[in-house]
Enzyme design. Structure first.
Site, mmCIF file in Angstrom:
data_model
loop_
_atom_site.group_PDB
_atom_site.id
_atom_site.type_symbol
_atom_site.label_atom_id
_atom_site.label_comp_id
_atom_site.label_asym_id
_atom_site.label_seq_id
_atom_site.Cartn_x
_atom_site.Cartn_y
_atom_site.Cartn_z
ATOM 1 N N GLU A 162 5.957 2.541 4.987
ATOM 2 C CA GLU A 162 6.525 2.619 3.643
ATOM 3 C C GLU A 162 6.358 4.035 3.117
ATOM 4 O O GLU A 162 5.377 4.702 3.412
ATOM 5 C CB GLU A 162 5.842 1.620 2.726
ATOM 6 C CG GLU A 162 6.135 0.207 3.149
ATOM 7 C CD GLU A 162 5.405 -0.792 2.295
ATOM 8 O OE1 GLU A 162 4.290 -0.495 1.849
ATOM 9 O OE2 GLU A 162 5.965 -1.866 2.086
ATOM 10 N N LYS A 163 7.307 4.466 2.370
ATOM 11 C CA LYS A 163 7.342 5.866 1.960
ATOM 12 C C LYS A 163 6.876 6.050 0.520
ATOM 13 O O LYS A 163 7.442 5.486 -0.400
ATOM 14 C CB LYS A 163 8.758 6.407 2.145
ATOM 15 C CG LYS A 163 9.261 6.249 3.576
ATOM 16 C CD LYS A 163 8.287 6.815 4.601
ATOM 17 C CE LYS A 163 8.729 6.567 6.021
ATOM 18 N NZ LYS A 163 7.671 6.857 6.999
ATOM 19 N N HIS A 164 5.870 6.881 0.365
ATOM 20 C CA HIS A 164 5.264 7.088 -0.947
ATOM 21 C C HIS A 164 5.261 8.532 -1.394
ATOM 22 O O HIS A 164 5.011 8.812 -2.568
ATOM 23 C CB HIS A 164 3.817 6.608 -0.930
ATOM 24 C CG HIS A 164 3.691 5.142 -0.726
ATOM 25 N ND1 HIS A 164 3.593 4.573 0.511
ATOM 26 C CD2 HIS A 164 3.674 4.132 -1.624
ATOM 27 C CE1 HIS A 164 3.505 3.270 0.375
ATOM 28 N NE2 HIS A 164 3.559 2.970 -0.909
ATOM 29 N N HIS A 186 11.180 4.172 -1.800
ATOM 30 C CA HIS A 186 10.103 3.193 -1.929
ATOM 31 C C HIS A 186 10.638 1.891 -2.534
ATOM 32 O O HIS A 186 11.533 1.915 -3.378
ATOM 33 C CB HIS A 186 9.007 3.780 -2.823
ATOM 34 C CG HIS A 186 7.807 2.913 -2.917
ATOM 35 N ND1 HIS A 186 7.693 1.874 -3.813
ATOM 36 C CD2 HIS A 186 6.653 2.922 -2.204
ATOM 37 C CE1 HIS A 186 6.524 1.291 -3.645
ATOM 38 N NE2 HIS A 186 5.867 1.907 -2.683
ATOM 39 N N HIS A 246 5.778 -4.726 -6.172
ATOM 40 C CA HIS A 246 5.509 -3.495 -5.419
ATOM 41 C C HIS A 246 6.464 -2.414 -5.907
ATOM 42 O O HIS A 246 7.665 -2.481 -5.644
ATOM 43 C CB HIS A 246 5.717 -3.764 -3.913
ATOM 44 C CG HIS A 246 5.364 -2.599 -3.050
ATOM 45 N ND1 HIS A 246 5.746 -2.545 -1.727
ATOM 46 C CD2 HIS A 246 4.670 -1.455 -3.286
ATOM 47 C CE1 HIS A 246 5.298 -1.407 -1.188
ATOM 48 N NE2 HIS A 246 4.646 -0.727 -2.118
ATOM 49 N N CYS A 250 1.767 4.300 -6.593
ATOM 50 C CA CYS A 250 2.250 2.984 -6.153
ATOM 51 C C CYS A 250 1.219 1.946 -6.588
ATOM 52 O O CYS A 250 0.017 2.138 -6.371
ATOM 53 C CB CYS A 250 2.417 2.961 -4.630
ATOM 54 S SG CYS A 250 2.689 1.296 -3.971
ATOM 55 N N HIS A 252 -0.421 0.899 -3.171
ATOM 56 C CA HIS A 252 -0.883 1.845 -2.149
ATOM 57 C C HIS A 252 -1.445 3.153 -2.689
ATOM 58 O O HIS A 252 -1.653 4.087 -1.924
ATOM 59 C CB HIS A 252 0.268 2.136 -1.172
ATOM 60 C CG HIS A 252 0.766 0.885 -0.514
ATOM 61 N ND1 HIS A 252 1.995 0.335 -0.794
ATOM 62 C CD2 HIS A 252 0.174 0.057 0.376
ATOM 63 C CE1 HIS A 252 2.162 -0.777 -0.079
ATOM 64 N NE2 HIS A 252 1.070 -0.964 0.637
HETATM 65 FE FE LIG Z 1 3.852 1.194 -1.980
#
Ligand SMILES: [Fe+2]
Length: 112
Positions: free
Chosen positions: A16-18, A43, A49, A100, A103
């Site tokens: 996943e891209k943050h 994202h 989320h 996030c 995350h």
């Molecule tokens: Fe995330």
């Protein structure tokens, strides 16, 4: 543990891209800085989320950092992308941090 130790750099990115990507383009009023969380894959944006906010800082010519902008997003109500206009010559570098809700906090910087 210091807060800075929780901030994750691009090399820790997983599936996943943050990482907040920073893209520059010129306009008639200044340089447009477009921030998008996830460069090729945006994202996720759901209530469960999502990216809550992005903050943009600039390193000014004397080496100090100043806050340029804060972009706040709803809980899954908008894609994590936004733009601000700066005077590019005022900064040596730009740093963006994104949050996030699952995350944590991520960072990316570019030199100007
Ligand atoms: Fe995330």
């Amino acid at each position: 543990m210091a807060f800075a130790e929780y901030i994750r750099a691009p090399e820790f990115e997983g599936k996943e891209k943050h990482v907040p990507d920073l893209a520059l383009s010129d306009s008639d009023v200044g340089t447009i800085v477009t921030i998008q969380v996830g460069k090729k894959i945006v994202h996720p944006t759901t209530k469960e989320h999502h990216i809550g906010w992005v903050q943009l800082f600039g390193e000014i010519q004397d080496g100090k950092f100043v806050q340029i902008a804060t972009l706040n997003f709803g809980e899954g109500t908008s894609l994590p992308r936004g733009s601000v206009v700066i005077k590019k010559e005022d900064y040596k570098s730009l740093t963006a941090i994104s949050y996030c809700n699952l995350h944590g906090v991520w960072e990316n910087s570019i030199s100007l």
